[in-house]
Design an enzyme around this catalytic site. Structure first.
Site, PDB file in Angstrom:
ATOM      1  N   ASP A  90      33.567  43.592  38.815  1.00 43.27           N
ATOM      2  CA  ASP A  90      32.334  42.947  39.284  1.00 43.27           C
ATOM      3  C   ASP A  90      31.463  43.924  40.080  1.00 43.27           C
ATOM      4  OD1 ASP A  90      31.540  40.422  38.611  1.00 43.27           O
ATOM      5  OD2 ASP A  90      32.800  39.388  40.081  1.00 43.27           O
ATOM      6  N   LYS A 116      33.484  33.621  30.412  1.00 45.81           N
ATOM      7  CA  LYS A 116      33.978  34.995  30.582  1.00 45.81           C
ATOM      8  C   LYS A 116      35.295  35.172  29.823  1.00 45.81           C
ATOM      9  CE  LYS A 116      31.647  35.581  34.983  1.00 45.81           C
ATOM     10  NZ  LYS A 116      31.697  35.421  36.447  1.00 45.81           N
ATOM     11  N   GLN A 161      36.121  34.592  40.928  1.00 47.85           N
ATOM     12  CA  GLN A 161      34.861  33.866  40.777  1.00 47.85           C
ATOM     13  C   GLN A 161      34.362  33.384  42.145  1.00 47.85           C
ATOM     14  OE1 GLN A 161      33.105  33.473  37.840  1.00 47.85           O
ATOM     15  NE2 GLN A 161      31.502  32.549  39.104  1.00 47.85           N
TER      16      GLN A 161
END
Ligand code: NDP
Length: 288
Positions: free
Chosen positions: A121, A54, A98
């Site tokens: 997200d 990412k 994460q």
């Protein structure tokens, strides 16, 4: 007849190239570089790979990419404090924590601490709620990637029967809502669904998000169906595979995504898209 392969790698590359172009134009016009902060707690090897990828992709897109590594001993309070600092930081447009987090940290609490306007997200209840009720939200990256692939392939969804196998908050449920928003008739299946093969067989579009290697067999696929395989599993030989028995299913399907090279690359591409959108909305004065 063998199904058309839906090339997620190529579609993701074109999304990323477009984001890069837009970022360059945006930065020249406003003097602002979109900033993405990615937080990793602990040393889970799979998470380390995801976070590294990412970071690399966001730097390539022209973002200010910041990776914050924290030890597994980090307390919930310390992580909340960090998220709050990033919420207040004007150089950060997107915040990604994460998952999974260590067991002593409540994931829900952390997700809810992220400013919904920086929740790239798309997991915050405000964004999840807007997906259900309509309105501008950040779409969770994997379902957003699925929809982008279907659009790229010009798959007609209106009036079609879409069968989603899996009901997680990050894939199954939001994917089903997106398909519904495109006027598909949607069935959501899960571990208690009875006679799963015949439900899947009624799907014009099948989205498999189960996490069980090659569980969905070729004989379950309606001839000509579009099959999107989200699964990322290892088979008995240790090889990366999806939730769909690919070689069997491609004989029946009209189009199918491979694993790897299908949905996986789309997830990062849509994260970049969301971060760019977050920066644009912020510069236009949008908050929550
Ligand atoms: P979860 O484990 O959160 O959810 C799995 C879902 O599958 C649950 O709803 C579960 O039902 C259902 N399920 C489990 N067993 C069966 C069964 N025998 N029959 C029918 N349904 C069943 O997984 P995720 O949604 O997070 O991920 C799914 C897969 O997608 C995984 O392989 C994951 O690695 C992959 N993934 C890939 C991504 C990518 O970028 N390509 C991103 C995210 C995930 P129930 O609710 O009843 O327990």
């Amino acid at each position: 007849m063998s199904a058309k392969l839906i090339d997620g790698k190529a579609i993701a590359a074109s999304v990323r190239a477009k984001v890069k172009e837009q970022v360059a134009e945006f930065t020249t016009r406003t003097g602002v570089r979109p900033g993405l902060a990615v937080i990793l707690v602990g040393e889970d090897p799979a998470s380390q790979v995801y976070v590294r990828n990412k970071g690399k992709a966001s730097a390539e897109a022209g973002f200010l990419s910041r990776q914050i590594d924290l030890p597994v001993s980090t307390s919930e309070r310390e992580l909340l404090d960090l998220v709050e600092r990033l919420d207040a930081d004007d150089t950060v447009h997107g915040i990604l924590v994460q998952l999974p987090l260590p067991a002593h940290i409540d994931e829900k609490k952390i997700i809810e601490a992220i400013d919904p306007a920086k929740d790239v997200d798309g997991f915050h209840p405000v964004n999840a709620g807007r997906l259900f009720t309509g309105g501008t939200s950040f779409l969770p990256c994997t379902p957003y990637g699925i929809l982008t692939m279907l659009d790229h392939e010009n798959v007609e969804l209106k009036g079609k029967h879409a069968v989603v196998v899996g009901r997680s908050n990050i894939v199954g449920k939001p994917a089903a809502m997106l398909l519904l928003s495109r006027h598909a008739t949607v069935t959501i299946c899960h571990s208690r669904t009875q006679d799963l093969p015949s439900v899947v067989r009624s799907g014009d579009v099948v989205v498999a998000a189960v996490g069980r290697a090659e569980m969905i067999r070729g004989s379950w696929i309606k001839p000509g169906a579009v099959v999107i395989d989200v699964g990322m599993n290892r088979n008995a030989a240790g090889k990366l595979c999806g939730d769909v028995a690919f070689e069997e299913a491609r004989e029946a399907a009209g189009a199918i995504t491979p694993v790897p090279g299908g949905v996986g690359p789309m997830t990062i591409a849509m994260l970049l898209q969301n971060t760019y959108e977050a920066a644009v909305r912020r510069s236009a004065g949008g908050r929550r």
